[in-house]
Scaffold this motif. Structure first.
Motif, PDB file in Angstrom:
ATOM      1  N   LEU A 154      -1.791   5.305  11.445  1.00  0.00           N
ATOM      2  CA  LEU A 154      -2.986   5.226  10.995  1.00  0.00           C
ATOM      3  C   LEU A 154      -3.025   4.308   9.581  1.00  0.00           C
ATOM      4  N   GLN A 155      -1.693   4.094   9.152  1.00  0.00           N
ATOM      5  CA  GLN A 155      -1.452   3.376   8.096  1.00  0.00           C
ATOM      6  C   GLN A 155      -1.962   1.688   8.352  1.00  0.00           C
ATOM      7  N   LYS A 156      -2.631   1.097   7.615  1.00  0.00           N
ATOM      8  CA  LYS A 156      -2.791  -0.218   8.227  1.00  0.00           C
ATOM      9  C   LYS A 156      -1.755  -1.132   7.755  1.00  0.00           C
ATOM     10  N   ARG A 174       2.597   8.510  -3.387  1.00  0.00           N
ATOM     11  CA  ARG A 174       3.776   7.805  -3.996  1.00  0.00           C
ATOM     12  C   ARG A 174       3.530   6.230  -3.858  1.00  0.00           C
ATOM     13  N   THR A 175       3.782   5.427  -4.857  1.00  0.00           N
ATOM     14  CA  THR A 175       3.534   3.911  -4.527  1.00  0.00           C
ATOM     15  C   THR A 175       4.618   3.469  -3.596  1.00  0.00           C
ATOM     16  N   GLU A 176       4.324   2.423  -2.989  1.00  0.00           N
ATOM     17  CA  GLU A 176       5.247   1.513  -2.152  1.00  0.00           C
ATOM     18  C   GLU A 176       6.133   0.992  -3.076  1.00  0.00           C
ATOM     19  N   GLU A 177       5.944   0.552  -4.312  1.00  0.00           N
ATOM     20  CA  GLU A 177       6.924   0.012  -4.932  1.00  0.00           C
ATOM     21  C   GLU A 177       8.135   1.105  -5.472  1.00  0.00           C
ATOM     22  N   MET A 230      -1.984   2.447   1.375  1.00  0.00           N
ATOM     23  CA  MET A 230      -0.671   3.043   2.023  1.00  0.00           C
ATOM     24  C   MET A 230      -0.832   4.626   1.304  1.00  0.00           C
ATOM     25  N   GLU A 231      -0.884   5.446   2.140  1.00  0.00           N
ATOM     26  CA  GLU A 231      -0.775   6.910   1.650  1.00  0.00           C
ATOM     27  C   GLU A 231       0.421   7.370   1.791  1.00  0.00           C
ATOM     28  N   ILE A 232       1.258   7.085   0.945  1.00  0.00           N
ATOM     29  CA  ILE A 232       2.951   7.909   0.838  1.00  0.00           C
ATOM     30  C   ILE A 232       2.632   9.151   0.358  1.00  0.00           C
ATOM     31  N   ALA A 233       2.822  10.413   1.161  1.00  0.00           N
ATOM     32  CA  ALA A 233       2.331  11.435   0.563  1.00  0.00           C
ATOM     33  C   ALA A 233       3.818  12.276   0.061  1.00  0.00           C
TER      34      ALA A 233
END
Length: 228
Positions: A77-79, A49-52, A1-4
């Motif tokens: 695009l995020q699986k 940024r982490t999902e958590e 997960m690429e949380i930018a």
């Protein structure tokens, strides 16, 4: 997960709602006038940024925010996107998705599971200039996504960011015929952020923007200019 990135408060991104905006890195298109180069081009995005940490932030905003906007880059695009949305909705937030419409299979799965409350989909240009404008042959996929949204299972809007030399009244008239009768369509002016994906794009004048709107209105009477 690429949380930018995360914008903790927005009154603009989700119509009629108080929301935050989550930015995802990565995109499968290369629109030269895109102002989010850091989210599109490999190697430029900030540390993820982490999902958590995102979920912790949302937990602290329960009762204060109505919704969460998911944008990019290209979120589909995020699986792990469906799993993340389930967690967001379980906290009681509405979810708005911004998408380029190039992954209709993902959009369909999200709609079928009733995971979305609002969708804003980019229409890059008239069909005969689509690949030229976005740098990829994706018209078939985009047309499938348009058809999915026009079923009306969730509120949605279509929008086109316009720039010279890609958008003229000719192209906007074609878009009008393509999306004829759609309830919400917005024309948004390109603004040079200084961090563009490509070169050669230039802003349009207020008079030129007015001509684009005039070209669309016969087929989409509710069309509007936004961001001017």
């Amino acid at each position: 997960m690429e949380i930018a990135g995360l914008q903790s408060l927005t009154l603009l991104d989700y119509p009629g709602k108080v929301a935050c905006t989550v930015f995802f890195a990565g995109c499968n298109l290369r629109c030269p006038y895109c102002h989010n180069a850091a989210l599109v081009l490999p190697g430029l995005s900030p540390p993820p940024r982490t999902e958590e940490s995102l979920l912790d932030f949302l937990q602290s905003r329960r009762g204060k925010l109505d919704g969460v906007c998911l944008t990019g880059g290209e979120p589909t695009l995020q699986k792990d996107l469906p799993a993340l949305i389930r967690k967001i909705r379980a906290m009681g937030f509405l979810v708005k998705l911004d998408t380029n419409g190039t992954r209709p299979e993902v959009l369909k799965a999200l709609l079928d599971e009733s995971l979305l409350d609002y969708v804003a989909m980019d229409i890059k240009n008239a069909p005969d200039r689509y690949a030229e404008t976005c740098g990829a042959d994706v018209l078939d996929e985009v047309e499938k996504s348009v058809a999915l949204l026009r079923r009306g299972t969730v509120p949605y809007e279509f929008r086109t960011t316009v720039a010279h030399p890609y958008h003229t009244p000719r192209e906007l008239a074609q878009i009008g015929r393509w999306l004829s009768g759609t309830p919400k369509y917005f024309i948004q002016p390109f603004v040079d952020s200084g961090s563009l994906v490509g070169r050669g794009a230039a802003p349009l004048s207020p008079q030129e923007l007015g001509a684009l709107l005039k070209a669309v209105l016969p087929q989409i009477p509710g069309a509007k200019l936004r961001g001017i």
